[in-house]
Design an enzyme around this catalytic site. Sequence first.
Site: not given
Length: 308
Positions: A7, A10-11, A13, A135
């Site tokens: 990832g 991503g924001y 990552g 989670k």
Amino acid sequence: MKVLVVGGSGYLGKRIVKASLLEGHQTYVVQRPEIGLDIEKLQLLLSFKRQGAVLVPASFSDFHSLVDAVKRVDVVISAMSGVHFRSHNLLLQLKLVEAIRVAGNIKRFLPSEYGIDPARMKDALEPGRETFDQKMIVRKAIEEANIPFTYVSANCFAGYFAGSLSEMHTLVPPTHQVTLYGDGNVKAVYVDEDDIATYVVKAATDPRTMNKTVYIRPPHNILSQREMVEKWEELSGKVLEKKSISPQDFLARMKDLDLGQRAGLGHFYHIFFDGCMTNFEVREDEEASKLYPEVNYTRMDDYLKIYL
């Protein structure tokens, strides 16, 4: 260490990739064929390559490629966009856990969490509780597979919660009026995303954090919403009109929202009415700014200056 970021475009990552490179780790980033014609993601991945990262072709639809990617490294950090409400992200994370179990070589795994500690949210409101339940399903799979782990609770991402003064439906400071949750005095924790990434990478390779939850709770950034508003007023020279909303009226908004919006509103309720980020004690060996005092984390006074 050899660190694989899943990832990485991503924001959070992309920040973790940068932090890993800055820490001097041999950094690998999964390049999924699913990006297709997303030129911005491709260019971001290629920029990582120019900085020294290794791009690893792998796909969640090709389990063997995922296992092969994991076998190349010591540490796996998942930064797939959070476990969104009713998303397929849960299945992807469980696939990654299984790939790590099959590979059998990983010294540490950090699943994609980074928000509120789900282990403390068993009584969270529906429908938002599903996020925390998902989670915990991932955590259970990790622990049943005997995979060494570190869980990171990073609390409020500043980009979403600080600039808006914790107002919903905006990312920038309000210009005339701000809504306070209750009296606005419940403490939350605000953390710059670049600092989160730095702490995540340090925790991922630290023997002291093995099989623990690390809380990112910098002492200068433990602030109430009212304190955040006052900081902005001092910086901007503008006094905002303050309206207060009661917990009952806040929750009454749920009836007019869709499922995902109700989930998000429930999370806001737990942060700003229940104080779920600060209503428990954290030991020094579990708190990131104590573990890594060398990190000069961003205070919210300085963070808010970018909005002037």
